[in-house]
Motif scaffolding. Sequence first.
Motif, PDB file in Angstrom:
ATOM      1  N   ASN A  37       0.858  -1.186   0.000  1.00 17.17           N
ATOM      2  CA  ASN A  37       0.000   0.000   0.000  1.00 17.17           C
ATOM      3  C   ASN A  37       0.890   1.230   0.000  1.00 17.17           C
ATOM      4  N   LEU A  38       0.563   2.179  -0.851  1.00 20.39           N
ATOM      5  CA  LEU A  38       1.342   3.408  -0.948  1.00 20.39           C
ATOM      6  C   LEU A  38       0.614   4.526  -0.227  1.00 20.39           C
ATOM      7  N   ASN A  39       1.337   5.257   0.616  1.00 14.58           N
ATOM      8  CA  ASN A  39       0.782   6.381   1.361  1.00 14.58           C
ATOM      9  C   ASN A  39       1.703   7.586   1.206  1.00 14.58           C
ATOM     10  N   PRO A  40       1.151   8.759   0.935  1.00 18.08           N
ATOM     11  CA  PRO A  40       2.010   9.945   0.827  1.00 18.08           C
ATOM     12  C   PRO A  40       2.652  10.262   2.172  1.00 18.08           C
ATOM     13  N   VAL A  41       3.920  10.611   2.155  1.00 13.88           N
ATOM     14  CA  VAL A  41       4.624  10.959   3.391  1.00 13.88           C
ATOM     15  C   VAL A  41       5.064  12.417   3.401  1.00 13.88           C
ATOM     16  N   GLY A  42       4.864  13.112   2.301  1.00  7.89           N
ATOM     17  CA  GLY A  42       5.249  14.517   2.248  1.00  7.89           C
ATOM     18  C   GLY A  42       6.729  14.681   1.962  1.00  7.89           C
ATOM     19  N   ALA A  43       7.152  15.906   2.011  1.00  3.00           N
ATOM     20  CA  ALA A  43       8.555  16.228   1.746  1.00  3.00           C
ATOM     21  C   ALA A  43       9.395  15.971   2.992  1.00  3.00           C
ATOM     22  N   LYS A  44      10.629  15.562   2.791  1.00  2.00           N
ATOM     23  CA  LYS A  44      11.580  15.372   3.885  1.00  2.00           C
ATOM     24  C   LYS A  44      12.775  16.277   3.639  1.00  2.00           C
ATOM     25  N   ASN A  45      13.161  17.006   4.664  1.00  5.83           N
ATOM     26  CA  ASN A  45      14.345  17.854   4.568  1.00  5.83           C
ATOM     27  C   ASN A  45      15.509  17.138   5.228  1.00  5.83           C
ATOM     28  N   ILE A  46      16.543  16.901   4.445  1.00  5.26           N
ATOM     29  CA  ILE A  46      17.741  16.240   4.961  1.00  5.26           C
ATOM     30  C   ILE A  46      18.977  17.011   4.497  1.00  5.26           C
ATOM     31  N   VAL A  47      20.060  16.830   5.238  1.00  5.15           N
ATOM     32  CA  VAL A  47      21.353  17.399   4.861  1.00  5.15           C
ATOM     33  C   VAL A  47      22.355  16.262   4.866  1.00  5.15           C
ATOM     34  N   ASP A  48      23.052  16.081   3.762  1.00  4.10           N
ATOM     35  CA  ASP A  48      24.098  15.070   3.654  1.00  4.10           C
ATOM     36  C   ASP A  48      25.456  15.745   3.669  1.00  4.10           C
ATOM     37  N   ARG A  49      26.348  15.208   4.507  1.00  4.77           N
ATOM     38  CA  ARG A  49      27.746  15.670   4.537  1.00  4.77           C
ATOM     39  C   ARG A  49      28.619  14.472   4.254  1.00  4.77           C
ATOM     40  N   TYR A  50      29.505  14.599   3.293  1.00  4.57           N
ATOM     41  CA  TYR A  50      30.404  13.510   2.917  1.00  4.57           C
ATOM     42  C   TYR A  50      31.789  13.778   3.477  1.00  4.57           C
ATOM     43  N   PHE A  51      32.460  12.697   3.894  1.00  8.12           N
ATOM     44  CA  PHE A  51      33.772  12.800   4.521  1.00  8.12           C
ATOM     45  C   PHE A  51      34.755  11.862   3.849  1.00  8.12           C
ATOM     46  N   ASP A  52      36.005  12.270   3.833  1.00  5.55           N
ATOM     47  CA  ASP A  52      37.108  11.423   3.387  1.00  5.55           C
ATOM     48  C   ASP A  52      38.380  12.041   3.942  1.00  5.55           C
ATOM     49  N   THR A  53      39.470  11.348   3.811  1.00  6.96           N
ATOM     50  CA  THR A  53      40.753  11.907   4.225  1.00  6.96           C
ATOM     51  C   THR A  53      41.226  12.870   3.147  1.00  6.96           C
ATOM     52  N   SER A  54      42.207  13.683   3.452  1.00  8.22           N
ATOM     53  CA  SER A  54      42.734  14.605   2.447  1.00  8.22           C
ATOM     54  C   SER A  54      43.359  13.861   1.275  1.00  8.22           C
ATOM     55  N   GLU A  55      43.766  12.608   1.494  1.00 17.01           N
ATOM     56  CA  GLU A  55      44.339  11.791   0.423  1.00 17.01           C
ATOM     57  C   GLU A  55      43.288  10.953  -0.298  1.00 17.01           C
ATOM     58  N   MET A  56      42.001  11.109   0.088  1.00 16.67           N
ATOM     59  CA  MET A  56      40.886  10.367  -0.519  1.00 16.67           C
ATOM     60  C   MET A  56      41.017   8.854  -0.322  1.00 16.67           C
ATOM     61  N   ASN A  57      41.478   8.445   0.870  1.00 11.41           N
ATOM     62  CA  ASN A  57      41.680   7.023   1.157  1.00 11.41           C
ATOM     63  C   ASN A  57      40.399   6.197   1.067  1.00 11.41           C
ATOM     64  N   LEU A  58      39.288   6.719   1.573  1.00 13.31           N
ATOM     65  CA  LEU A  58      38.031   5.966   1.507  1.00 13.31           C
ATOM     66  C   LEU A  58      37.601   5.761   0.056  1.00 13.31           C
ATOM     67  N   PHE A  59      37.626   6.829  -0.727  1.00 11.68           N
ATOM     68  CA  PHE A  59      37.247   6.727  -2.133  1.00 11.68           C
ATOM     69  C   PHE A  59      38.153   5.743  -2.866  1.00 11.68           C
ATOM     70  N   GLU A  60      39.444   5.841  -2.629  1.00 11.67           N
ATOM     71  CA  GLU A  60      40.400   4.937  -3.281  1.00 11.67           C
ATOM     72  C   GLU A  60      40.149   3.477  -2.893  1.00 11.67           C
ATOM     73  N   ALA A  61      39.631   3.249  -1.685  1.00 20.29           N
ATOM     74  CA  ALA A  61      39.326   1.887  -1.232  1.00 20.29           C
ATOM     75  C   ALA A  61      37.938   1.429  -1.699  1.00 20.29           C
ATOM     76  N   GLY A  62      37.205   2.322  -2.387  1.00 18.83           N
ATOM     77  CA  GLY A  62      35.907   1.950  -2.920  1.00 18.83           C
ATOM     78  C   GLY A  62      34.736   2.222  -1.990  1.00 18.83           C
ATOM     79  N   PHE A  63      34.860   3.246  -1.133  1.00 16.67           N
ATOM     80  CA  PHE A  63      33.799   3.553  -0.170  1.00 16.67           C
ATOM     81  C   PHE A  63      33.455   5.036  -0.171  1.00 16.67           C
ATOM     82  N   ALA A  64      32.246   5.330   0.303  1.00 18.89           N
ATOM     83  CA  ALA A  64      31.816   6.700   0.575  1.00 18.89           C
ATOM     84  C   ALA A  64      31.355   6.742   2.027  1.00 18.89           C
TER      85      ALA A  64
END
Length: 110
Positions: A37-64
């Motif tokens: 069953n589908l029910n409207p939930v309205g708009a959701k306000n969210i804020v996403d902040r992304y983090f990594d090391t200055s050398e981009m170690n997480l990205f290089e390892a295949g992660f966000a």
Amino acid sequence: YNRTMFPNNVETEAKFIIPDLTTFEALQQMTDLGNFNLNPVGAKNIVDRYFDTSEMNLFEAGFACRVRSNTKGQQILNLKSLAAAEGQIHRRQEIELEVNTDQPQGWAEG
């Protein structure tokens, strides 16, 4: 992060493109989808902040690494593999937990 520690933490997500306004309006009128069953939930306000090391170690390892904050004050830390999609279907390793701050210095070790 050791992938064998969380072998069942897999996110499966389908992404689709709505081709036009007529289709979008028809989708908004749907009240069920298969057994759901589908029910409207309205708009959701969210804020996403992304983090990594200055050398981009997480990205290089295949992660966000992301902290998602909502208007209820919840902050969810999310570590997600950057696996390629298979068509519209995305399956990837994911670890998620609630944190008290969106600043890495305030997260528990590990």
